[in-house]
Design an enzyme around this catalytic site. Structure first.
Site, PDB file in Angstrom:
ATOM      1  N   GLU A 167      56.918  56.692  18.815  1.00 24.79           N
ATOM      2  CA  GLU A 167      57.065  56.621  20.269  1.00 24.79           C
ATOM      3  C   GLU A 167      58.537  56.346  20.535  1.00 24.79           C
ATOM      4  O   GLU A 167      59.000  55.208  20.413  1.00 24.79           O
ATOM      5  CB  GLU A 167      56.183  55.491  20.835  1.00 24.79           C
ATOM      6  CG  GLU A 167      54.683  55.675  20.566  1.00 24.79           C
ATOM      7  CD  GLU A 167      54.058  56.775  21.416  1.00 24.79           C
ATOM      8  OE1 GLU A 167      54.663  57.174  22.420  1.00 24.79           O
ATOM      9  OE2 GLU A 167      52.961  57.244  21.061  1.00 24.79           O
ATOM     10  N   CYS A 188      61.470  52.957  28.655  1.00 25.40           N
ATOM     11  CA  CYS A 188      61.596  54.250  27.972  1.00 25.40           C
ATOM     12  C   CYS A 188      61.285  55.410  28.891  1.00 25.40           C
ATOM     13  O   CYS A 188      61.858  56.479  28.759  1.00 25.40           O
ATOM     14  CB  CYS A 188      60.690  54.290  26.746  1.00 25.40           C
ATOM     15  SG  CYS A 188      58.974  53.998  27.159  1.00 25.40           S
TER      16      CYS A 188
HETATM   17  P1  NAD Z   1      65.302  50.147  18.020  1.00 24.97           P
HETATM   18  O1  NAD Z   1      65.003  51.474  17.438  1.00 24.97           O
HETATM   19  O2  NAD Z   1      66.669  49.604  17.892  1.00 24.97           O
HETATM   20  O3  NAD Z   1      64.334  49.019  17.424  1.00 24.97           O
HETATM   21  C1  NAD Z   1      62.924  49.107  17.460  1.00 24.97           C
HETATM   22  C2  NAD Z   1      62.348  48.329  16.294  1.00 24.97           C
HETATM   23  O4  NAD Z   1      62.786  48.961  15.104  1.00 24.97           O
HETATM   24  C3  NAD Z   1      62.754  46.862  16.194  1.00 24.97           C
HETATM   25  O5  NAD Z   1      61.621  46.081  15.864  1.00 24.97           O
HETATM   26  C4  NAD Z   1      63.755  46.866  15.050  1.00 24.97           C
HETATM   27  O6  NAD Z   1      63.758  45.658  14.320  1.00 24.97           O
HETATM   28  C5  NAD Z   1      63.236  47.983  14.175  1.00 24.97           C
HETATM   29  N1  NAD Z   1      64.233  48.582  13.293  1.00 24.97           N
HETATM   30  C6  NAD Z   1      65.569  48.465  13.322  1.00 24.97           C
HETATM   31  N2  NAD Z   1      66.138  49.139  12.284  1.00 24.97           N
HETATM   32  C7  NAD Z   1      65.123  49.673  11.576  1.00 24.97           C
HETATM   33  C8  NAD Z   1      65.052  50.475  10.387  1.00 24.97           C
HETATM   34  N3  NAD Z   1      66.139  50.865   9.724  1.00 24.97           N
HETATM   35  N4  NAD Z   1      63.840  50.851   9.944  1.00 24.97           N
HETATM   36  C9  NAD Z   1      62.714  50.483  10.602  1.00 24.97           C
HETATM   37  N5  NAD Z   1      62.724  49.738  11.730  1.00 24.97           N
HETATM   38  C10 NAD Z   1      63.913  49.342  12.221  1.00 24.97           C
HETATM   39  O7  NAD Z   1      64.869  50.266  19.554  1.00 24.97           O
HETATM   40  P2  NAD Z   1      65.056  49.180  20.686  1.00 24.97           P
HETATM   41  O8  NAD Z   1      66.489  49.087  21.058  1.00 24.97           O
HETATM   42  O9  NAD Z   1      64.315  47.938  20.369  1.00 24.97           O
HETATM   43  O10 NAD Z   1      64.249  49.902  21.874  1.00 24.97           O
HETATM   44  C11 NAD Z   1      64.837  50.815  22.731  1.00 24.97           C
HETATM   45  C12 NAD Z   1      64.473  52.245  22.386  1.00 24.97           C
HETATM   46  O11 NAD Z   1      63.077  52.363  22.259  1.00 24.97           O
HETATM   47  C13 NAD Z   1      64.858  53.227  23.475  1.00 24.97           C
HETATM   48  O12 NAD Z   1      65.349  54.420  22.877  1.00 24.97           O
HETATM   49  C14 NAD Z   1      63.549  53.513  24.176  1.00 24.97           C
HETATM   50  O13 NAD Z   1      63.472  54.748  24.834  1.00 24.97           O
HETATM   51  C15 NAD Z   1      62.598  53.450  23.046  1.00 24.97           C
HETATM   52  N6  NAD Z   1      61.266  53.122  23.547  1.00 24.97           N
HETATM   53  C16 NAD Z   1      60.296  54.070  23.497  1.00 24.97           C
HETATM   54  C17 NAD Z   1      59.045  53.792  24.009  1.00 24.97           C
HETATM   55  C18 NAD Z   1      57.929  54.796  23.983  1.00 24.97           C
HETATM   56  O14 NAD Z   1      56.799  54.398  24.246  1.00 24.97           O
HETATM   57  N7  NAD Z   1      58.165  56.046  23.674  1.00 24.97           N
HETATM   58  C19 NAD Z   1      58.781  52.532  24.560  1.00 24.97           C
HETATM   59  C20 NAD Z   1      59.805  51.594  24.587  1.00 24.97           C
HETATM   60  C21 NAD Z   1      61.037  51.891  24.072  1.00 24.97           C
END
Ligand code: NAD
Length: 475
Positions: free
Chosen positions: A216, A250
């Site tokens: 997502e 998002c």
């Molecule tokens: P992010 O990708 O920075 O982090 C999300 C999660 O991934 C965190 O728990 C983080 O610890 C983990 N993470 C970090 N590095 C990782 C790695 N190398 N491998 C696996 N996991 C890792 O995202 P964010 O800044 O927390 O959230 C914002 C983003 O999320 C925006 O792009 C937004 O559009 C998207 N988002 C999408 C939805 C949806 O439903 N499609 C909902 C909310 C947010």
């Protein structure tokens, strides 16, 4: 406070969850009871969660937290509980006629242990909605909430430890290193919500185990205002969707496509909205902070770059509303872009904004607006404002997006009977309600042969009857 788990600790947590799952598959009664206890304990702690999210963000609207992280989770659990008995029932399927009188059916089986990685922007909703789906489908769950909302993540860990035995649901806390190790675990399914960039890493890590993923992700979601649609109404609904959680959503409308001759009216109406709904932006509890200093700085960089390039950058109600100390980023409009690509090189025009900056892109013909969308990566959400149903159908047919709300923003997310998920760079797979149950189940096809088998007519040594059948069946 939990200590971030090492990768050995994560291995052993997964082994514990898996062993318990093998020893006893969750029955219908247990799943219903788990969901009921989760609902009750979560409800008791709603205020605590709202406070924790507000402390993590710096300031976060209580009412928005109740709606977006409270109500959504409670109603998702309710829809799971009301549908579960029906969803778990094996579904009869007709066998193909040449195999009659055999019969066939679909059976729904839990996958095993599901990993869930959640982001910070709706830290409760995006952890507990997938978790509830995985539990309803009879799985055990290992959750990794975001490091950017540490108080909320700790509260989630405490809540889940209170509701579930530690061999059914476990929470792992920590940052990117812990998350990277987490995504390399051999889960039976990995559910990730976050950025497109991290999503690629998660899919790569999961590929080593051939672990199936639901991703997502994010992207730029357009809002199209069609010619003749009342501008005041479109402005109100776009602003409400954009400034919710200060744009850190998002599926927030990322930018607006508006007929050229309505652009000034839209800018004026958005200004009125901000003045009417946030009379004192710095002081009001109804407008959220940006989650962290780097995220806040990034938004200023986007706006500064646009201004330096000659775009019209308008802070609402005016630039004094920004508050660096409390990371309040005032609603900001960027006008001057058009479908011919003026200002296309600006970050604000091609990066996901994820904050309260709203570029306004003008167009002359609706076809140009659709081409502008189709020339860009497929969006997570699309919003179309139109009272002409025939034209709306054309727009729906001509574009592809994860989900659509017509004549409003964001609300398709909140429909338990609609699946939610992205397409292309905005993600893969879908969840919510029945779609979650299916995402976290093995849909197992079973064919039941009878005492008489039509296939008995087709056995070697093949003779006349087999000749006839071969010809008849391939006619
Ligand atoms: P992010 O990708 O920075 O982090 C999300 C999660 O991934 C965190 O728990 C983080 O610890 C983990 N993470 C970090 N590095 C990782 C790695 N190398 N491998 C696996 N996991 C890792 O995202 P964010 O800044 O927390 O959230 C914002 C983003 O999320 C925006 O792009 C937004 O559009 C998207 N988002 C999408 C939805 C949806 O439903 N499609 C909902 C909310 C947010």
């Amino acid at each position: 406070m939990d200590i971030p788990a090492t990768s050995e600790q994560q291995d052993s947590i997964l082994a514990r969850l898996r062993a318990a799952h093998r020893a006893q598959l969750p029955s219908y009664a247990q799943r219903m009871d788990d969901l009921a206890r989760l609902r009750a304990k979560f409800k008791q702690k709603l205020d605590e969660f709202a406070k924790a999210m507000s402390a993590d963000f710096g300031r976060r609207s209580y009412h928005e937290s109740m709606l977006t992280d409270g109500m959504t989770v409670l109603s998702e659990i309710d829809s799971m509980r009301s549908g579960l008995r029906r969803w778990m029932k094996p579904q009869a399927r007709r066998a193909d006629w040449i195999f009659l009188p055999a019969r066939a059916e679909l059976r729904y089986q839990p996958l095993g242990v599901v990993g869930v990685i959640a982001p910070w922007n709706y830290p409760v909703n995006l952890a507990l909605m997938p978790l509830a789906g995985a539990i309803a489908a009879g799985n055990h769950v290992m959750l990794k909430p975001s490091e950017f909302t540490p108080r909320t993540s700790q509260l989630l860990s405490d809540l889940l430890a209170d509701v579930f035995p530690s061999d059914r649901v476990a929470t792992v806390l920590g940052g990117a290193d812990v998350a990277a190790a987490f995504s390399a675990l051999p889960f039976d399914h990995l559910f990730f919500t976050g950025s497109t960039a991290t999503g690629k890493k998660v899919m790569q890590a999961a590929a080593a185990n051939l672990t199936p993923v639901t991703l997502e992700l994010g992207g730029k979601s357009p809002a199209i205002i069609s010619p003749g649609y009342p501008i005041g109404l479109a402005a109100e609904r776009i602003a409400a969707g954009k400034f919710l959680n200060a744009g850190q959503t998002c599926i927030a409308p990322d930018y607006v496509l508006v007929p050229e001759d309505s652009r000034d009216a839209l800018v004026a109406a958005l200004g009125d909205y901000v003045r009417d709904h946030y009379p004192n932006l710095r002081a009001t509890e109804d407008y959220s902070s940006i989650v962290s200093e780097p995220h806040y700085r990034r938004l200023h960089e986007l706006a500064d770059e646009a201004q330096a390039a000659g775009a019209d950058v308008r802070v609402l109600p005016d630039a004094r509303a920004h508050d660096v100390e409390h990371r309040i980023f005032a609603p900001t409009l960027v006008t001057g872009a058009d479908v011919e690509g003026k200002h296309d090189s600006l970050r604000v025009m091609h990066e996901e904004i994820f904050g309260p900056i709203l570029p306004i892109v003008s167009y002359r013909k609706l076809e140009e607006a659709l081409a502008y969308i189709n020339d860009r990566p497929r969006p997570l959400a699309l919003y179309h404002f139109d009272n002409d149903s025939e034209r709306t159908r054309r727009v729906l047919d001509a574009t592809i997006a994860g989900g659509v709300t017509v004549n409003d923003c964001v609300l398709h997310f909140a429909q338990s009977r609609l699946p939610f998920g992205g397409v292309g760079p905005a993600g893969m797979g879908q969840y919510h309600g029945h779609a979650s149950f299916l995402a976290f189940s093995k849909v197992k096809p079973v064919f039941y042969q009878t005492r008489f088998s039509s296939m008995a007519l087709f056995r070697p040594p093949y003779a006349k009857l087999a000749d006839f059948l071969a010809k008849f069946l391939t006619r």
